[in-house]
Design a protein around this motif. Structure first.
Motif, mmCIF file in Angstrom:
data_model
loop_
_atom_site.group_PDB
_atom_site.id
_atom_site.type_symbol
_atom_site.label_atom_id
_atom_site.label_comp_id
_atom_site.label_asym_id
_atom_site.label_seq_id
_atom_site.Cartn_x
_atom_site.Cartn_y
_atom_site.Cartn_z
ATOM 1 N N ALA A 1 14.712 -10.182 -32.111
ATOM 2 C CA ALA A 1 15.522 -9.048 -32.148
ATOM 3 C C ALA A 1 16.925 -9.472 -32.018
ATOM 4 C CB ALA A 1 15.192 -7.908 -31.312
ATOM 5 N N GLY A 2 17.112 -10.399 -31.065
ATOM 6 C CA GLY A 2 18.453 -11.109 -30.864
ATOM 7 C C GLY A 2 19.195 -11.944 -31.596
ATOM 8 N N ARG A 3 18.271 -12.373 -32.580
ATOM 9 C CA ARG A 3 19.018 -13.537 -33.400
ATOM 10 C C ARG A 3 20.137 -12.948 -34.168
ATOM 11 N NH1 ARG A 3 13.338 -15.000 -34.441
ATOM 12 N NH2 ARG A 3 13.066 -17.000 -33.103
ATOM 13 N N ASP A 4 20.016 -11.930 -34.910
ATOM 14 C CA ASP A 4 21.352 -11.377 -35.362
ATOM 15 C C ASP A 4 22.727 -11.488 -34.670
ATOM 16 O OD1 ASP A 4 20.199 -10.994 -37.817
ATOM 17 O OD2 ASP A 4 19.924 -8.977 -37.781
ATOM 18 N N GLY A 5 22.503 -10.997 -33.350
ATOM 19 C CA GLY A 5 23.637 -11.203 -32.364
ATOM 20 C C GLY A 5 24.310 -12.458 -32.168
ATOM 21 N N GLN A 6 23.460 -13.476 -32.404
ATOM 22 C CA GLN A 6 23.893 -14.642 -32.111
ATOM 23 C C GLN A 6 24.542 -15.562 -33.178
ATOM 24 O OE1 GLN A 6 21.040 -17.086 -29.764
ATOM 25 N NE2 GLN A 6 20.166 -15.264 -29.025
ATOM 26 N N LYS A 7 24.451 -14.791 -34.471
ATOM 27 C CA LYS A 7 25.017 -15.373 -35.489
ATOM 28 C C LYS A 7 26.515 -15.640 -35.498
ATOM 29 C CE LYS A 7 21.731 -13.755 -38.837
ATOM 30 N NZ LYS A 7 21.400 -13.032 -40.063
ATOM 31 N N THR A 8 27.303 -16.759 -36.023
ATOM 32 C CA THR A 8 28.589 -16.866 -36.030
ATOM 33 C C THR A 8 29.437 -15.687 -36.391
ATOM 34 O OG1 THR A 8 27.975 -19.349 -36.480
ATOM 35 C CG2 THR A 8 30.360 -18.529 -36.921
ATOM 36 N N ALA B 1 24.753 -11.890 -26.317
ATOM 37 C CA ALA B 1 23.417 -12.151 -27.155
ATOM 38 C C ALA B 1 23.011 -13.554 -26.612
ATOM 39 C CB ALA B 1 23.516 -11.986 -28.747
ATOM 40 N N GLN B 2 24.046 -14.656 -26.753
ATOM 41 C CA GLN B 2 23.695 -15.932 -26.391
ATOM 42 C C GLN B 2 23.302 -16.233 -24.792
ATOM 43 O OE1 GLN B 2 27.345 -17.716 -27.725
ATOM 44 N NE2 GLN B 2 26.669 -18.194 -29.670
ATOM 45 N N ALA B 3 23.784 -15.247 -24.074
ATOM 46 C CA ALA B 3 23.500 -15.333 -22.747
ATOM 47 C C ALA B 3 22.119 -15.030 -22.317
ATOM 48 C CB ALA B 3 24.527 -14.652 -21.932
ATOM 49 N N GLN B 4 21.681 -13.759 -23.188
ATOM 50 C CA GLN B 4 20.489 -13.361 -23.129
ATOM 51 C C GLN B 4 19.412 -14.404 -23.450
ATOM 52 O OE1 GLN B 4 21.019 -9.640 -25.366
ATOM 53 N NE2 GLN B 4 21.626 -8.266 -23.502
ATOM 54 N N ARG C 1 19.621 -17.513 -23.331
ATOM 55 C CA ARG C 1 19.467 -18.482 -22.246
ATOM 56 C C ARG C 1 18.584 -17.996 -21.246
ATOM 57 N NH1 ARG C 1 25.144 -19.307 -23.762
ATOM 58 N NH2 ARG C 1 25.702 -18.006 -22.148
ATOM 59 N N ARG C 2 18.786 -16.622 -20.939
ATOM 60 C CA ARG C 2 17.900 -16.011 -19.900
ATOM 61 C C ARG C 2 16.671 -16.156 -20.217
ATOM 62 N NH1 ARG C 2 15.159 -11.664 -19.565
ATOM 63 N NH2 ARG C 2 15.939 -10.904 -21.530
ATOM 64 N N ARG C 3 16.134 -15.815 -21.656
ATOM 65 C CA ARG C 3 14.889 -15.505 -22.080
ATOM 66 C C ARG C 3 14.206 -17.162 -22.022
ATOM 67 N NH1 ARG C 3 17.288 -11.742 -25.410
ATOM 68 N NH2 ARG C 3 17.284 -13.327 -27.178
ATOM 69 N N GLN C 4 15.033 -18.183 -22.443
ATOM 70 C CA GLN C 4 14.744 -19.525 -22.407
ATOM 71 C C GLN C 4 14.144 -20.158 -20.876
ATOM 72 O OE1 GLN C 4 13.766 -21.222 -24.720
ATOM 73 N NE2 GLN C 4 12.999 -22.756 -23.512
ATOM 74 N N ALA C 5 15.095 -19.500 -20.060
ATOM 75 C CA ALA C 5 14.722 -20.014 -18.738
ATOM 76 C C ALA C 5 13.593 -19.254 -18.028
ATOM 77 C CB ALA C 5 16.109 -19.413 -17.707
ATOM 78 N N GLU C 6 13.231 -17.890 -18.624
ATOM 79 C CA GLU C 6 11.984 -17.225 -18.120
ATOM 80 C C GLU C 6 10.878 -17.964 -18.743
ATOM 81 O OE1 GLU C 6 10.146 -12.673 -18.036
ATOM 82 O OE2 GLU C 6 12.175 -12.922 -18.926
ATOM 83 N N ARG C 7 10.920 -18.336 -20.289
ATOM 84 C CA ARG C 7 9.977 -19.115 -20.659
ATOM 85 C C ARG C 7 9.494 -20.219 -19.901
ATOM 86 N NH1 ARG C 7 12.594 -17.865 -25.256
ATOM 87 N NH2 ARG C 7 10.920 -16.483 -26.544
ATOM 88 N N GLN C 8 10.382 -21.084 -19.384
ATOM 89 C CA GLN C 8 10.332 -22.212 -18.515
ATOM 90 C C GLN C 8 9.727 -21.885 -17.348
ATOM 91 O OE1 GLN C 8 14.237 -23.879 -18.327
ATOM 92 N NE2 GLN C 8 13.957 -25.158 -19.898
ATOM 93 N N ARG C 9 9.791 -20.694 -16.640
ATOM 94 C CA ARG C 9 9.118 -20.415 -15.210
ATOM 95 C C ARG C 9 7.620 -20.046 -15.542
ATOM 96 N NH1 ARG C 9 10.731 -15.533 -13.687
ATOM 97 N NH2 ARG C 9 9.684 -15.849 -11.418
ATOM 98 N N ILE C 10 7.568 -19.256 -16.649
ATOM 99 C CA ILE C 10 6.148 -18.815 -17.087
ATOM 100 C C ILE C 10 5.277 -20.057 -17.610
ATOM 101 C CG2 ILE C 10 4.824 -17.712 -19.017
ATOM 102 C CD1 ILE C 10 7.094 -15.717 -19.081
#
Length: 108
Positions: free
Chosen positions: A21-28, A51-54, A56-65
């Motif tokens: 859902a967030g990919r569109d918001g990260q486009k150039t 969107a990019q910060a979100q 990164r937050r999701r990626q950090a949460e993935r690492q914790r999981i």
């Protein structure tokens, strides 16, 4: 308490949905001055940064999981990674990926 593995895997799946859902918001952001005004471009850049910060937050949460899933596999799940004491079940229910007991999280 629900099975922590199921809760962790469900959260990973939810993160994948959020990423999609967030990919569109990260486009150039296009900086065509004929297409949009200066304030609209600034808004678009700000939205892109959020969107990019979100992401990164999701990626950090993935690492914790993933780390929690590894602790499950190794038989260390539910024990603090700092002191080794058992983590309160209410804390694990609230956040199945939490690696530390409340005392260690508080720095005590």
């Amino acid at each position: 308490m629900t099975d922590p593995r199921i809760a962790l895997l469900n959260r990973l799946a939810a993160l994948d949905v959020e990423d999609a859902a967030g990919r569109d918001g990260q486009k150039t952001v296009t900086l065509d001055q004929q297409a949009v005004g200066r304030l609209s471009r600034m808004d678009a850049l700000q939205n892109q940064a959020m969107a990019q910060a979100q992401g990164r937050r999701r990626q950090a949460e993935r690492q914790r999981i993933r780390a929690a899933l590894q602790r499950l596999d190794e038989g260390d799940y539910g024990h603090c990674t700092d002191c080794g004491e058992e983590i309160a079940s209410a804390r694990l229910t609230s956040d199945p990926a939490t690696p530390r007991c409340l005392d260690c999280t508080r720095g005590g």
